[in-house]
Design a protein around this motif. Structure first.
Motif, PDB file in Angstrom:
ATOM      1  N   LYS A 181       0.816  -1.226   0.000  1.00 26.33           N
ATOM      2  CA  LYS A 181       0.000   0.000   0.000  1.00 26.33           C
ATOM      3  C   LYS A 181       0.840   1.263   0.000  1.00 26.33           C
ATOM      4  N   ARG A 182       1.907   1.243   0.761  1.00 23.87           N
ATOM      5  CA  ARG A 182       2.726   2.446   0.869  1.00 23.87           C
ATOM      6  C   ARG A 182       3.296   2.834  -0.483  1.00 23.87           C
ATOM      7  N   PHE A 183       3.642   1.811  -1.284  1.00 22.40           N
ATOM      8  CA  PHE A 183       4.194   2.089  -2.595  1.00 22.40           C
ATOM      9  C   PHE A 183       3.128   2.639  -3.527  1.00 22.40           C
ATOM     10  N   MET A 184       1.929   2.128  -3.374  1.00 22.02           N
ATOM     11  CA  MET A 184       0.851   2.645  -4.203  1.00 22.02           C
ATOM     12  C   MET A 184       0.564   4.101  -3.864  1.00 22.02           C
ATOM     13  N   GLU A 185       0.634   4.382  -2.572  1.00 25.65           N
ATOM     14  CA  GLU A 185       0.424   5.775  -2.162  1.00 25.65           C
ATOM     15  C   GLU A 185       1.538   6.658  -2.718  1.00 25.65           C
ATOM     16  N   MET A 186       2.749   6.136  -2.645  1.00 23.26           N
ATOM     17  CA  MET A 186       3.899   6.879  -3.146  1.00 23.26           C
ATOM     18  C   MET A 186       3.760   7.110  -4.645  1.00 23.26           C
ATOM     19  N   LYS A 187       3.274   6.107  -5.337  1.00 23.05           N
ATOM     20  CA  LYS A 187       3.097   6.252  -6.784  1.00 23.05           C
ATOM     21  C   LYS A 187       2.059   7.329  -7.070  1.00 23.05           C
TER      22      LYS A 187
ATOM     23  N   ARG B 153       8.430   7.514  -9.297  1.00 17.24           N
ATOM     24  CA  ARG B 153       7.450   6.603  -9.878  1.00 17.24           C
ATOM     25  C   ARG B 153       8.134   5.334 -10.383  1.00 17.24           C
ATOM     26  N   ALA B 154       9.359   5.494 -10.909  1.00 15.47           N
ATOM     27  CA  ALA B 154      10.096   4.333 -11.427  1.00 15.47           C
ATOM     28  C   ALA B 154      10.353   3.321 -10.321  1.00 15.47           C
ATOM     29  N   VAL B 155      10.674   3.821  -9.128  1.00 10.78           N
ATOM     30  CA  VAL B 155      10.913   2.923  -7.990  1.00 10.78           C
ATOM     31  C   VAL B 155       9.627   2.173  -7.637  1.00 10.78           C
ATOM     32  N   CYS B 156       8.529   2.861  -7.676  1.00 13.50           N
ATOM     33  CA  CYS B 156       7.251   2.223  -7.369  1.00 13.50           C
ATOM     34  C   CYS B 156       6.906   1.176  -8.416  1.00 13.50           C
ATOM     35  N   ARG B 157       7.195   1.496  -9.661  1.00 13.25           N
ATOM     36  CA  ARG B 157       6.904   0.547 -10.726  1.00 13.25           C
ATOM     37  C   ARG B 157       7.752  -0.710 -10.573  1.00 13.25           C
ATOM     38  N   LYS B 158       8.977  -0.500 -10.148  1.00 13.74           N
ATOM     39  CA  LYS B 158       9.844  -1.661  -9.929  1.00 13.74           C
ATOM     40  C   LYS B 158       9.248  -2.557  -8.852  1.00 13.74           C
TER      41      LYS B 158
ATOM     42  N   GLN C 157      11.365 -18.441  -3.542  1.00 12.12           N
ATOM     43  CA  GLN C 157      12.295 -17.966  -2.530  1.00 12.12           C
ATOM     44  C   GLN C 157      13.076 -16.750  -3.015  1.00 12.12           C
ATOM     45  N   GLU C 158      13.630 -16.897  -4.226  1.00 12.19           N
ATOM     46  CA  GLU C 158      14.387 -15.788  -4.828  1.00 12.19           C
ATOM     47  C   GLU C 158      13.533 -14.540  -4.956  1.00 12.19           C
ATOM     48  N   LYS C 159      12.372 -14.759  -5.538  1.00 15.51           N
ATOM     49  CA  LYS C 159      11.497 -13.617  -5.794  1.00 15.51           C
ATOM     50  C   LYS C 159      11.078 -12.940  -4.496  1.00 15.51           C
ATOM     51  N   THR C 160      10.851 -13.759  -3.469  1.00 16.19           N
ATOM     52  CA  THR C 160      10.478 -13.174  -2.191  1.00 16.19           C
ATOM     53  C   THR C 160      11.594 -12.270  -1.689  1.00 16.19           C
ATOM     54  N   VAL C 161      12.806 -12.807  -1.784  1.00 10.81           N
ATOM     55  CA  VAL C 161      13.952 -12.020  -1.335  1.00 10.81           C
ATOM     56  C   VAL C 161      14.082 -10.752  -2.155  1.00 10.81           C
ATOM     57  N   GLU C 162      14.006 -10.943  -3.476  1.00  7.60           N
ATOM     58  CA  GLU C 162      14.155  -9.790  -4.363  1.00  7.60           C
ATOM     59  C   GLU C 162      13.120  -8.723  -4.022  1.00  7.60           C
ATOM     60  N   CYS C 163      11.886  -9.174  -3.938  1.00  7.64           N
ATOM     61  CA  CYS C 163      10.813  -8.226  -3.645  1.00  7.64           C
ATOM     62  C   CYS C 163      11.023  -7.572  -2.292  1.00  7.64           C
ATOM     63  N   GLY C 164      11.309  -8.433  -1.292  1.00  7.17           N
ATOM     64  CA  GLY C 164      11.486  -7.910   0.054  1.00  7.17           C
ATOM     65  C   GLY C 164      12.637  -6.924   0.162  1.00  7.17           C
ATOM     66  N   GLU C 165      13.745  -7.275  -0.466  1.00  7.96           N
ATOM     67  CA  GLU C 165      14.898  -6.368  -0.414  1.00  7.96           C
ATOM     68  C   GLU C 165      14.565  -5.038  -1.063  1.00  7.96           C
ATOM     69  N   HIS C 166      13.926  -5.175  -2.199  1.00  8.24           N
ATOM     70  CA  HIS C 166      13.559  -3.942  -2.895  1.00  8.24           C
ATOM     71  C   HIS C 166      12.691  -3.073  -2.006  1.00  8.24           C
ATOM     72  N   VAL C 167      11.682  -3.683  -1.409  1.00  7.69           N
ATOM     73  CA  VAL C 167      10.779  -2.916  -0.545  1.00  7.69           C
ATOM     74  C   VAL C 167      11.556  -2.231   0.562  1.00  7.69           C
ATOM     75  N   GLU C 168      12.437  -3.004   1.177  1.00  6.83           N
ATOM     76  CA  GLU C 168      13.175  -2.469   2.312  1.00  6.83           C
ATOM     77  C   GLU C 168      14.062  -1.289   1.916  1.00  6.83           C
ATOM     78  N   ARG C 169      14.885  -1.554   0.900  1.00  2.00           N
ATOM     79  CA  ARG C 169      15.829  -0.493   0.507  1.00  2.00           C
ATOM     80  C   ARG C 169      15.099   0.717  -0.064  1.00  2.00           C
ATOM     81  N   ALA C 170      14.089   0.402  -0.894  1.00  2.00           N
ATOM     82  CA  ALA C 170      13.370   1.507  -1.526  1.00  2.00           C
ATOM     83  C   ALA C 170      12.703   2.362  -0.472  1.00  2.00           C
TER      84      ALA C 170
END
Lengths: 440, 434
Positions: free
Chosen positions: A208-214, A305-310, A380-393
């Motif tokens: 949700k936070r990313f959608m709001e940011m977008k 917006r690019a970060v949110c799209r990612k 597993q990979e995708k979870t990590v990828e997604c999670g890392e992205h969320v965290e760092r972003a």
């Protein structure tokens, strides 16, 4: 956090002396302050960076046609040299705008969780009539030089981006840099537009936070562009008002020649009218800097917006992978238990033509098990990828928000200061004119 | 100067016996001993005209005006629509308060329409062909206005009519015109309007004037040629200044329109921001307040400078007409003079005529001469005051806007003085090492 990090930097240890020193050579643009430096950029502490000059060059482009382009001189100097007071000549190299673009594209792909600072505009937009939209116009080139410098400083003071090797290379090695960038293969890593677009529509559970940011990035873009457009129109009109007063200058001067008593007063009043008319040029040129500050954030909105799209993309891919896994597991279960829960073609043919042979079944079960194992790794990979992205972003978006609030507030203050300066000039001009009229 | 025969000849265009009252002013022995010093000045100006004393008299005149012993106060107000079977028109109330002896009462209130003002002015011009009679507002408005009864138009006209009457009342000669008095006092103007030279005699005048101008002047005295040149030049200049002023107002209005669209962009943006909302709204409010100030400034210019300039644009037509009439008077004399030279018979009566015309020329020239410097002073004073007022208002405008932006800075807890004072660097530099 002190409001004025600059003062703070002066008061602390010798490390901040280096920081303070670097400020002497920083172009005075809002946003890049000691505060940013203190927050952990290493590059800008070690090195002083500026875009000193711009020059025209002639050369051949990719289709072997002659073209004129502008190159910018990037100067760097090691901080310790500056500290020791050695008047060392800076290292320098020439870069053209397209190389800056390449650098930025590389950063965008390599750090999709970072709100990457924008470049100054490629073509002049939101112009009001006096400014030409010509890329070769010296004022435009100068403002672009300042914008490019700002870009480098922002990148070099970013906690993550400042450590990038390609960035260092860009600043230090003129030749062969392009090849090095291409060798990283970043272009292959770039997400296809189609995939990204598809993800935007089909993702089910984005954060949700990313959608709001977008949503916010859309708003930011829309509001800043409206503001810039309106400002340009106001500037245009204001220019007209001031310039028309110049006509008073001309007429008063002519009129004064035929009057006896009124002559002196009219003539000098006329001069002040001329001065008034001329004063608008500087005023509006200065306002362009304000417009540039706003434009930076207009373009920043796109980066946000690019970060949110990612995020949408990584989340979507995670969802797809999970779905795949679930489907495979289901197939496996059906095959092993023989219970068909869902309609399937295989189930139908089984019913119609009879079950398959046990060996075939075994083979298929084995295959499915392999696929499931793969699938689980994938998820597993995708979870990590997604999670890392969320965290760092999330971290960077927070950093961006604070930077934006501070920068824009300063920009607004600067704008007020400009208005005050303009008013003071106006008061003086018209007071002078009044004195002249008194002499009439 | 034969003071006694003058009245009849000088007022060659007049048949009004009432004009005698008017002419009392010309006589040295004024019997208006009970009224203010004013009557002396016109007589000193015209009757006792002596070149070497011109400057002295001019000073005297200015002093008289400066002393401002105003003994008559006129206002034009309360425009009201009157409807008759044939037409609809506006009536203005003209209120007069005076201490002058020749007025029976000290207060008068009459209703007048634009046509009545036109009548008054033409009568004044007839009686005093070489005096500069202040112009009236135009009959029609040139551009833009569709309806005659537009409120702005009526108000503008009312102000101009008010000014017109006041200008007449301040004129040392015209102020004592019988027509003027009638205009201010008579409840029913129509009967007075019926008097005066008939249509045919006016036609005769016009024909004579045209004939004279065709014949051309033998030689115009240099001072009047210079005057003519000045009038031409002034006409061009004042027209230009008027045009420039109109243009400025137009540009300012367009600027104001854009400003009004500009401030909401800040407010709208503020809606999607948290920390930034406050400064954004602050800027929006500043721009809005500055818009108001700009509106006021435009309004002031339209109310003060534009009418003043416009009046003097209209004046140039008056001046040109006065020059023409003076030329005609001279031409008539010259024509008769020529006739005198060529005729054998009727020498005596012709000589009388010629003498009369010669005196008329001298009177006309004197009147113009005197009124000319008066007019110039008036012009200088009026325009100076209008420009001064405009400059003051502009200073005021910028001061108000300055205060608005400074209060914004204060609200952001920034001292206005700390920030750069119009220098190039956007951020203050640091007094660092070295």
């Amino acid at each position: 956090m002190a409001e004025d990090g600059r003062d703070e930097s002066l008061a602390t240890d010798d490390e901040s002396d280096h920081t303070a020193l670097s400020l002497r050579f920083l172009p005075m643009l809002c946003g890049v302050t000691a505060q940013m430096l203190e927050e952990g950029s290493t590059l800008l502490r070690r090195m002083e960076i500026c875009v000193a000059e711009a020059e025209k060059r002639n050369g051949k482009n990719t289709v072997n046609m002659q073209e004129t382009f502008t190159v910018y001189l990037v100067e760097t100097r090691p901080m310790d040299a500056v500290a020791e007071g050695r008047n060392q000549a800076p290292d320098s190299l020439w870069r053209r705008y397209s190389e800056f673009e390449l650098l930025r594209n590389y950063l965008l792909v390599t750090y999709p969780y970072i709100v990457v600072p924008p470049l100054p505009e490629k073509r002049a937009e939101f112009v009001w009539h006096k400014l030409s939209a010509d890329n070769m116009d010296p004022d435009f080139v100068e403002r672009r030089r300042v914008g490019l410098e700002n870009f480098l400083l922002r990148v070099a003071s970013h906690p993550v981006l400042s450590n990038d090797k390609i960035l260092h290379h860009f600043l230090i090695e003129e030749h062969g840099w392009k090849e090095v960038v291409y060798e990283t293969g970043f272009q292959a890593k770039a997400d296809s537009r189609l995939r990204a677009l598809s993800a935007t529509f089909r993702v089910r559970n984005p954060d949700k936070r990313f959608m709001e940011m977008k949503h916010y990035s859309d708003e930011l873009q829309s509001h800043t562009s409206q503001l810039l457009r309106a400002r340009a129109r106001v500037a245009d009109r204001l220019y007209g008002v001031y310039k028309v007063h110049g006509n008073y200058g001309r007429v008063f001067s002519e009129w004064s020649a035929m009057e006896k008593e009124m002559g002196d007063g009219l003539q000098s009043a006329g001069h002040h009218m001329d001065a008034y008319a001329a004063s608008i040029d500087d005023i509006l040129e200065e306002e362009e800097h304000y417009a540039d500050q706003l434009k930076e954030y207009l373009f920043y909105a796109e980066a946000l917006r690019a970060v949110c799209r990612k995020h949408e993309l990584t989340q979507f891919e995670f969802e797809m992978a999970s779905q795949e896994l679930v489907s495979k597991k289901q197939q496996h279960e059906e095959l092993s238990t023989g219970i068909v829960r869902t309609f399937s073609f295989k189930g139908m043919t089984n019913k119609l033509f009879g079950q398959e042979a046990p060996e075939q079944r075994e083979a298929r079960l084995k295959l499915l098990e392999d696929l499931i194992a793969e699938g689980e790794e994938d998820v597993q990979e995708k979870t990590v990828e997604c999670g890392e992205h969320v965290e760092r972003a999330w971290v960077d978006m927070h950093r961006f928000k604070e930077q934006k609030d501070k920068d824009l507030r300063e920009a607004l203050i600067n704008y007020a200061v400009m208005q005050i300066s303009m008013c003071k000039k106006g008061i003086q001009m018209w007071s002078n004119a009044k004195e002249c009229f008194l002499k009439m | 100067m034969s003071g006694q025969t003058f009245p009849a000849d000088f007022s060659g265009h007049m048949l009004d016996l009432d004009e005698d009252d008017d002419l009392e002013v010309f006589s040295k022995n004024t019997s208006l001993a009970d009224s203010s010093p004013m009557p002396n000045s016109p007589s000193s100006m015209v009757n006792q005209y002596r070149p070497e004393e011109e400057e002295e008299e001019e000073e005297q005149l200015q002093q008289q005006q400066g002393a401002n012993d105003k003994d008559i106060f006129i206002t034009v107000d309360n425009p009201e629509s009157h409807v008759t079977a044939i037409e609809t028109f506006i009536m203005y109330r003209v209120e007069t308060k005076t201490t002058r002896g020749e007025y029976d009462s000290s207060e008068y209130e009459v209703l007048r329409r634009y046509q009545d003002f036109v009548w008054l002015r033409s009568k004044l011009e007839e009686t005093h062909p070489t005096l500069i009679v202040h112009p009236l507002p135009e009959k029609f408005v040139m551009k833009g206005m569709v309806e005659r009864f537009n409120n702005d138009f009526i108000e503008t006209r009312r102000k101009a009519l008010h000014r017109f009457l006041n200008k007449i009342s301040e004129h040392p000669i015209l102020s004592y015109s019988q027509h003027f008095k009638v205009f201010l006092t008579a409840q029913e103007l129509l009967s007075h309007k019926k008097q005066g030279p008939g249509f045919l005699s006016r036609m005769g005048e016009t024909v004579r004037a045209v004939a004279n101008s065709v014949r051309g002047l033998r030689s115009r005295p240099e001072e009047f040629s210079l005057m003519q040149e000045y009038v031409e030049d002034f006409s061009n200049k004042i027209y230009s200044v008027d045009k420039v002023t109109q243009r400025i107002i137009k540009e300012q209005r367009e600027y104001l329109d854009e400003l009004k669209q500009y401030s909401p962009t800040y407010a709208q943006w503020a809606e999607s921001e948290e920390e930034l909302a406050e400064p954004l709204n602050g800027v929006a409010s500043c721009v809005e307040r500055c818009s108001k100030e700009s509106d006021e400034q435009i309004h002031h210019m339209s109310e003060v400078l534009v009418p003043a300039l416009h009046e003097y644009v209209l004046c140039t037509e008056t001046l040109k007409a006065v020059m023409r009439r003076r030329d005609n008077i001279q031409a008539e004399f010259e024509a008769k003079n020529v006739a005198l030279a060529s005729r054998r018979a009727d020498q005596e009566s012709l000589q009388d005529e010629v003498d009369g015309l010669a005196d008329r020329v001298e009177l006309a020239n004197n009147a113009l001469r005197g009124d000319w410097s008066r007019w110039q002073n008036g012009m200088r004073s009026d325009l100076k005051s209008a420009f001064l007022s405009t400059a003051e208002k502009n200073v005021d405008y910028y001061e108000q806007c300055l205060a608005v932006w400074e209060s914004f800075l204060l609200s952001q807890r920034v001292e206005p003085g700390e920030q750069r004072d119009g220098e190039d660097e956007p951020l203050p530099t640091h007094p660092i090492i070295d």
